[in-house]
Design an enzyme around this catalytic site. Structure first.
Site, PDB file in Angstrom:
ATOM      1  CG  PHE A  38      -1.542   1.227   1.638  1.00 26.03           C
ATOM      2  CD1 PHE A  38      -2.166   2.068   0.720  1.00 26.03           C
ATOM      3  CD2 PHE A  38      -1.519   1.608   2.980  1.00 26.03           C
ATOM      4  CE1 PHE A  38      -2.747   3.269   1.124  1.00 26.03           C
ATOM      5  CE2 PHE A  38      -2.098   2.796   3.394  1.00 26.03           C
ATOM      6  CZ  PHE A  38      -2.705   3.633   2.469  1.00 26.03           C
ATOM      7  CG  ASP A  60       6.491  -6.616  -2.664  1.00 22.99           C
ATOM      8  OD1 ASP A  60       6.124  -5.546  -2.150  1.00 22.99           O
ATOM      9  OD2 ASP A  60       5.934  -7.720  -2.434  1.00 22.99           O
ATOM     10  CB  THR A  63       3.021 -11.425   1.249  1.00 21.76           C
ATOM     11  OG1 THR A  63       2.576 -10.070   1.397  1.00 21.76           O
ATOM     12  CG2 THR A  63       4.497 -11.531   1.618  1.00 21.76           C
ATOM     13  CB  THR A 159       4.032   1.679  13.014  1.00 22.96           C
ATOM     14  OG1 THR A 159       2.763   1.905  13.605  1.00 22.96           O
ATOM     15  CG2 THR A 159       4.743   0.611  13.829  1.00 22.96           C
ATOM     16  CG  ASP A 160       0.975   5.561  15.385  1.00 23.29           C
ATOM     17  OD1 ASP A 160       0.843   4.370  15.024  1.00 23.29           O
ATOM     18  OD2 ASP A 160       0.048   6.385  15.338  1.00 23.29           O
ATOM     19  CD  GLU A 161      -0.402  -0.437  15.388  1.00 25.73           C
ATOM     20  OE1 GLU A 161      -0.277  -1.520  15.986  1.00 25.73           O
ATOM     21  OE2 GLU A 161      -1.251  -0.266  14.499  1.00 25.73           O
ATOM     22  CE1 TYR A 185       3.304  -3.815  11.596  1.00 30.50           C
ATOM     23  CE2 TYR A 185       2.009  -2.475  13.117  1.00 30.50           C
ATOM     24  CZ  TYR A 185       2.811  -2.582  11.989  1.00 30.50           C
ATOM     25  OH  TYR A 185       3.115  -1.466  11.257  1.00 30.50           O
ATOM     26  CB  SER A 186       3.339  -2.668  17.856  1.00 31.36           C
ATOM     27  OG  SER A 186       2.742  -3.362  18.911  1.00 31.36           O
ATOM     28  CE  LYS A 189       7.442  -1.456  11.065  1.00 27.41           C
ATOM     29  NZ  LYS A 189       7.988  -1.506   9.677  1.00 27.41           N
ATOM     30  CG  ASN A 214      -3.996   4.053  12.008  1.00 25.31           C
ATOM     31  OD1 ASN A 214      -3.389   4.254  13.050  1.00 25.31           O
ATOM     32  ND2 ASN A 214      -4.713   2.968  11.783  1.00 25.31           N
ATOM     33  CG  ASN A 215       0.021   5.984   5.954  1.00 32.82           C
ATOM     34  OD1 ASN A 215       0.767   6.216   5.026  1.00 32.82           O
ATOM     35  ND2 ASN A 215       0.349   6.306   7.201  1.00 32.82           N
ATOM     36  CE1 TYR A 242     -12.637  -6.226  13.895  1.00 35.92           C
ATOM     37  CE2 TYR A 242     -10.489  -5.356  14.511  1.00 35.92           C
ATOM     38  CZ  TYR A 242     -11.283  -6.136  13.675  1.00 35.92           C
ATOM     39  OH  TYR A 242     -10.687  -6.824  12.642  1.00 35.92           O
TER      40      TYR A 242
HETATM   41  P1  NAD Z   1       1.386  -3.661   3.233  1.00 30.26           P
HETATM   42  O1  NAD Z   1       1.044  -4.842   4.077  1.00 30.26           O
HETATM   43  O2  NAD Z   1       0.328  -3.041   2.398  1.00 30.26           O
HETATM   44  O3  NAD Z   1       2.573  -4.041   2.230  1.00 30.26           O
HETATM   45  C1  NAD Z   1       3.684  -4.766   2.641  1.00 30.26           C
HETATM   46  C2  NAD Z   1       4.470  -5.148   1.383  1.00 30.26           C
HETATM   47  O4  NAD Z   1       5.660  -5.810   1.808  1.00 30.26           O
HETATM   48  C3  NAD Z   1       3.719  -6.093   0.450  1.00 30.26           C
HETATM   49  O5  NAD Z   1       3.879  -5.683  -0.878  1.00 30.26           O
HETATM   50  C4  NAD Z   1       4.390  -7.434   0.689  1.00 30.26           C
HETATM   51  O6  NAD Z   1       4.353  -8.290  -0.448  1.00 30.26           O
HETATM   52  C5  NAD Z   1       5.806  -7.000   1.014  1.00 30.26           C
HETATM   53  N1  NAD Z   1       6.517  -7.982   1.839  1.00 30.26           N
HETATM   54  C6  NAD Z   1       6.068  -8.614   2.961  1.00 30.26           C
HETATM   55  N2  NAD Z   1       7.012  -9.450   3.407  1.00 30.26           N
HETATM   56  C7  NAD Z   1       8.075  -9.341   2.581  1.00 30.26           C
HETATM   57  C8  NAD Z   1       9.352  -9.936   2.545  1.00 30.26           C
HETATM   58  N3  NAD Z   1       9.734 -10.821   3.463  1.00 30.26           N
HETATM   59  N4  NAD Z   1      10.211  -9.578   1.557  1.00 30.26           N
HETATM   60  C9  NAD Z   1       9.836  -8.675   0.621  1.00 30.26           C
HETATM   61  N5  NAD Z   1       8.630  -8.081   0.599  1.00 30.26           N
HETATM   62  C10 NAD Z   1       7.767  -8.412   1.571  1.00 30.26           C
HETATM   63  O7  NAD Z   1       2.061  -2.612   4.211  1.00 30.26           O
HETATM   64  P2  NAD Z   1       1.788  -1.045   4.375  1.00 30.26           P
HETATM   65  O8  NAD Z   1       0.544  -0.849   5.138  1.00 30.26           O
HETATM   66  O9  NAD Z   1       1.967  -0.385   3.077  1.00 30.26           O
HETATM   67  O10 NAD Z   1       3.013  -0.660   5.332  1.00 30.26           O
HETATM   68  C11 NAD Z   1       4.305  -0.413   4.788  1.00 30.26           C
HETATM   69  C12 NAD Z   1       5.258  -0.081   5.932  1.00 30.26           C
HETATM   70  O11 NAD Z   1       4.783   1.086   6.605  1.00 30.26           O
HETATM   71  C13 NAD Z   1       5.351  -1.176   6.988  1.00 30.26           C
HETATM   72  O12 NAD Z   1       6.684  -1.252   7.420  1.00 30.26           O
HETATM   73  C14 NAD Z   1       4.449  -0.684   8.114  1.00 30.26           C
HETATM   74  O13 NAD Z   1       4.904  -1.165   9.357  1.00 30.26           O
HETATM   75  C15 NAD Z   1       4.625   0.809   8.001  1.00 30.26           C
HETATM   76  N6  NAD Z   1       3.480   1.630   8.437  1.00 30.26           N
HETATM   77  C16 NAD Z   1       2.225   1.367   7.961  1.00 30.26           C
HETATM   78  C17 NAD Z   1       1.165   2.203   8.337  1.00 30.26           C
HETATM   79  C18 NAD Z   1      -0.241   1.988   7.817  1.00 30.26           C
HETATM   80  O14 NAD Z   1      -1.164   2.686   8.257  1.00 30.26           O
HETATM   81  N7  NAD Z   1      -0.471   1.073   6.889  1.00 30.26           N
HETATM   82  C19 NAD Z   1       1.398   3.268   9.201  1.00 30.26           C
HETATM   83  C20 NAD Z   1       2.695   3.483   9.682  1.00 30.26           C
HETATM   84  C21 NAD Z   1       3.733   2.667   9.274  1.00 30.26           C
HETATM   85  O1  DAU Z   2      -0.898   3.284  13.567  1.00 29.22           O
HETATM   86  C1  DAU Z   2      -0.228   2.806  12.446  1.00 29.22           C
HETATM   87  C2  DAU Z   2      -0.707   1.409  12.121  1.00 29.22           C
HETATM   88  O2  DAU Z   2      -2.005   1.551  11.555  1.00 29.22           O
HETATM   89  C3  DAU Z   2       0.206   0.657  11.180  1.00 29.22           C
HETATM   90  O3  DAU Z   2       1.438   0.446  11.789  1.00 29.22           O
HETATM   91  C4  DAU Z   2      -0.406  -0.693  10.774  1.00 29.22           C
HETATM   92  O4  DAU Z   2       0.409  -1.316   9.805  1.00 29.22           O
HETATM   93  C5  DAU Z   2      -1.772  -0.437  10.191  1.00 29.22           C
HETATM   94  O5  DAU Z   2      -2.379  -1.663   9.892  1.00 29.22           O
HETATM   95  C6  DAU Z   2      -2.633   0.353  11.177  1.00 29.22           C
HETATM   96  O6  DAU Z   2      -2.939  -0.440  12.347  1.00 29.22           O
HETATM   97  P1  DAU Z   2      -4.403  -0.424  13.012  1.00 29.22           P
HETATM   98  O7  DAU Z   2      -4.554  -1.673  13.761  1.00 29.22           O
HETATM   99  O8  DAU Z   2      -4.645   0.858  13.724  1.00 29.22           O
HETATM  100  O9  DAU Z   2      -5.303  -0.396  11.639  1.00 29.22           O
HETATM  101  P2  DAU Z   2      -6.626  -1.179  11.233  1.00 29.22           P
HETATM  102  O10 DAU Z   2      -7.083  -0.569   9.955  1.00 29.22           O
HETATM  103  O11 DAU Z   2      -6.459  -2.649  11.307  1.00 29.22           O
HETATM  104  O12 DAU Z   2      -7.646  -0.746  12.371  1.00 29.22           O
HETATM  105  C7  DAU Z   2      -7.954   0.617  12.621  1.00 29.22           C
HETATM  106  C8  DAU Z   2      -8.901   0.660  13.810  1.00 29.22           C
HETATM  107  O13 DAU Z   2     -10.164   0.116  13.389  1.00 29.22           O
HETATM  108  C9  DAU Z   2      -8.454  -0.184  14.993  1.00 29.22           C
HETATM  109  O14 DAU Z   2      -8.858   0.460  16.177  1.00 29.22           O
HETATM  110  C10 DAU Z   2      -9.221  -1.489  14.811  1.00 29.22           C
HETATM  111  C11 DAU Z   2     -10.519  -1.033  14.173  1.00 29.22           C
HETATM  112  N1  DAU Z   2     -11.146  -1.991  13.241  1.00 29.22           N
HETATM  113  C12 DAU Z   2     -10.385  -2.544  12.260  1.00 29.22           C
HETATM  114  C13 DAU Z   2     -10.928  -3.423  11.356  1.00 29.22           C
HETATM  115  C14 DAU Z   2     -10.079  -4.067  10.290  1.00 29.22           C
HETATM  116  C15 DAU Z   2     -12.510  -2.264  13.329  1.00 29.22           C
HETATM  117  O15 DAU Z   2     -13.212  -1.732  14.222  1.00 29.22           O
HETATM  118  N2  DAU Z   2     -13.056  -3.137  12.426  1.00 29.22           N
HETATM  119  C16 DAU Z   2     -12.319  -3.746  11.450  1.00 29.22           C
HETATM  120  O16 DAU Z   2     -12.873  -4.558  10.689  1.00 29.22           O
END
Ligand code: NAD
Ligand code: DAU
Length: 381
Positions: A38, A60, A63, A159-161, A185-186, A189, A214-215, A242
């Site tokens: 993403f 990549d 996965t 991440t902030d987590e 997860y956190s 990280k 969160n993005n 949830y």
């Molecule tokens: P994502 O799950 O959408 O994508 C992860 C990507 O990494 C996928 O393309 C997957 O195929 C690849 N991958 C997984 N394992 C791998 C491996 N062993 N070797 C090579 N590639 C591999 O993740 P995202 O939500 O885009 O997050 C990207 C980064 O940003 C992560 O490090 C996450 O911790 C961090 N982050 C995410 C958020 C969020 O809100 N999504 C917020 C803050 C930080």
């Molecule tokens: O804060 C940054 C993090 O944000 C990143 O490091 C993670 O990679 C990313 O997945 C995200 O983690 P969260 O657990 O906060 O995101 P998620 O979208 O899974 O959930 C957001 C909030 O919504 C959380 O409080 C759980 C709740 N939730 C989530 C899902 C999937 C629901 O209530 N229902 C749902 O079905």
């Protein structure tokens, strides 16, 4: 330099950052790990639009969360290369760093979903800890061979987590908030952040770490809250909230995250850490209401309307963090970064994107995806 529009689609028309281009110190050669995911796929678009002369190599493992089609608009760009492989594969990483003469690693690859880390933590330790270690070691070897240039960068995207959970009146996380990760997860990280920090402290390798909130935005896999809700509304399926829905997250539009990473790569001194956030704290239930109302306004043929009827409270996530909030003063005052989107504008762009990109998300709703959901609901206590 004006941004280059690669394809005439909604993404490049509406998502192009308004941040000024920062003068670069010459063409960079980037390795972007997890580039089919993403955030990193958005980062690749962002970077190639703004620095088309830079080399961008994506590594990549594809996965379940990796999606080659998220990179379709850049696949034929002359400076782009996609490599299907694992960050834990040291010989592969060594050869890529060497043959591509990589001077900048933007490390995004991770297992990223908290619910999956509760069901199966092993993959999180492997990719997030061992994978990050593998990259750091491989990069150190090449960096030392090349005479330790301090203009190189290893950007570790985190991440902030890692800071744990806040009470309702606690101040937002700063870069000096002690680490207190609560999920596998956190915790994984946090381990990888400590390694990146140690490589600067011990070897003076120019690492920088970012901890983002969160993005949301285009190319977001539909297991996370916002894309899941958008798609379930379009399909007329229940919207699982949830617990009591009062958990708070701080939301940032993904292209704002990318522009923050751009300024960090260009301006941050080695060894520094920056928090990145959108200053958009919202309770989950309020966010879901906002999404329902936007869908009701923008989607012509919803199966169920008003879509708020679909909201269903379900059992809570085990160990569910109550509140995250980012204090982004450091990146604003030291590097001059602020987000461009408000939650209102960013959510509108996101909903429009999911409405017009059914061909992107429809194939993701596979039988494996459905089986995953059965497991999540079966195992929540
Ligand atoms: P994502 O799950 O959408 O994508 C992860 C990507 O990494 C996928 O393309 C997957 O195929 C690849 N991958 C997984 N394992 C791998 C491996 N062993 N070797 C090579 N590639 C591999 O993740 P995202 O939500 O885009 O997050 C990207 C980064 O940003 C992560 O490090 C996450 O911790 C961090 N982050 C995410 C958020 C969020 O809100 N999504 C917020 C803050 C930080
Ligand atoms: O804060 C940054 C993090 O944000 C990143 O490091 C993670 O990679 C990313 O997945 C995200 O983690 P969260 O657990 O906060 O995101 P998620 O979208 O899974 O959930 C957001 C909030 O919504 C959380 O409080 C759980 C709740 N939730 C989530 C899902 C999937 C629901 O209530 N229902 C749902 O079905």
């Amino acid at each position: 330099m004006p941004a280059t529009v690669l394809t005439p689609n909604l993404l490049t028309q509406t998502m192009t950052s308004s941040q000024p281009t920062i003068p670069s110190r010459g063409p960079r050669r980037l390795l972007v790990t997890g580039g089919a995911g993403f955030i990193a796929s958005n980062f690749v678009h962002h970077w190639i639009e703004r620095y088309p002369g830079d080399r961008v190599v994506v590594l990549d493992a594809l996965t379940y969360a990796g999606n080659r089609s998220s990179l379709a608009a850049v696949e034929h760009h002359p400076n782009f290369r996609f490599v299907h492989g694992n960050i834990c594969d040291r010989p592969l990483v060594d050869s890529l760093l060497e043959e591509e003469m990589i001077d900048t690693v933007a490390h995004f690859a991770a297992e990223s979903h908290v619910d999956r880390s509760i069901l199966g933590p092993a993959a999180f330790v492997q990719t997030n800890v061992v994978g990050t270690f593998t990259l750091l070691e491989a990069f150190r070897q090449q960096w030392e061979k090349r005479g330790k240039p301090m203009s190189d960068r290893f950007l570790h995207v985190s991440t902030d987590e890692v800071y744990g959970s806040l009470g309702p009146d606690d101040p937002a996380f700063t870069e000096t908030t002690p680490y207190a990760p609560n999920s596998p997860y956190s915790a994984s990280k946090a381990g990888s952040d400590h390694l990146a920090r140690a490589y600067f402290h011990t070897y003076h390798m120019p690492t920088v770490i970012t901890n983002c909130s969160n993005n949301y935005g285009p190319f977001h896999f539909p297991e996370k809250l916002i894309p899941l809700m958008c798609i379930n509304i379009l399909l007329g399926k229940p919207l699982p909230v949830y617990g009591d829905g009062q958990n708070v997250r701080d939301w940032l539009f993904v292209r704002d995250h990318c522009s923050a990473l751009e300024v960090v790569l260009h301006k941050a001194p080695p060894g520094e850490t920056y928090n990145i956030g959108g200053n958009n704290e919202v309770k989950n239930i309020d966010l879901v209401h906002q999404l329902c109302d936007l869908m009701d306004e923008l989607a012509p043929d919803l199966p169920v309307r008003p879509s708020r009827q679909l909201i269903t409270f379900v059992k809570d996530r085990p160990g569910h963090d109550r509140r995250y909030a980012i204090n982004a003063t450091k990146i604003r005052t030291e590097l001059g970064w602020t987000p461009s989107e408000t939650l209102e504008t960013g959510l509108r762009k996101t909903v429009e994107w999911y409405l017009t990109h059914r061909h992107w998300w429809q194939p993701l709703l596979s039988s494996e995806y459905q089986a995953y959901y059965q497991q999540v609901y079966a195992t929540t206590p």
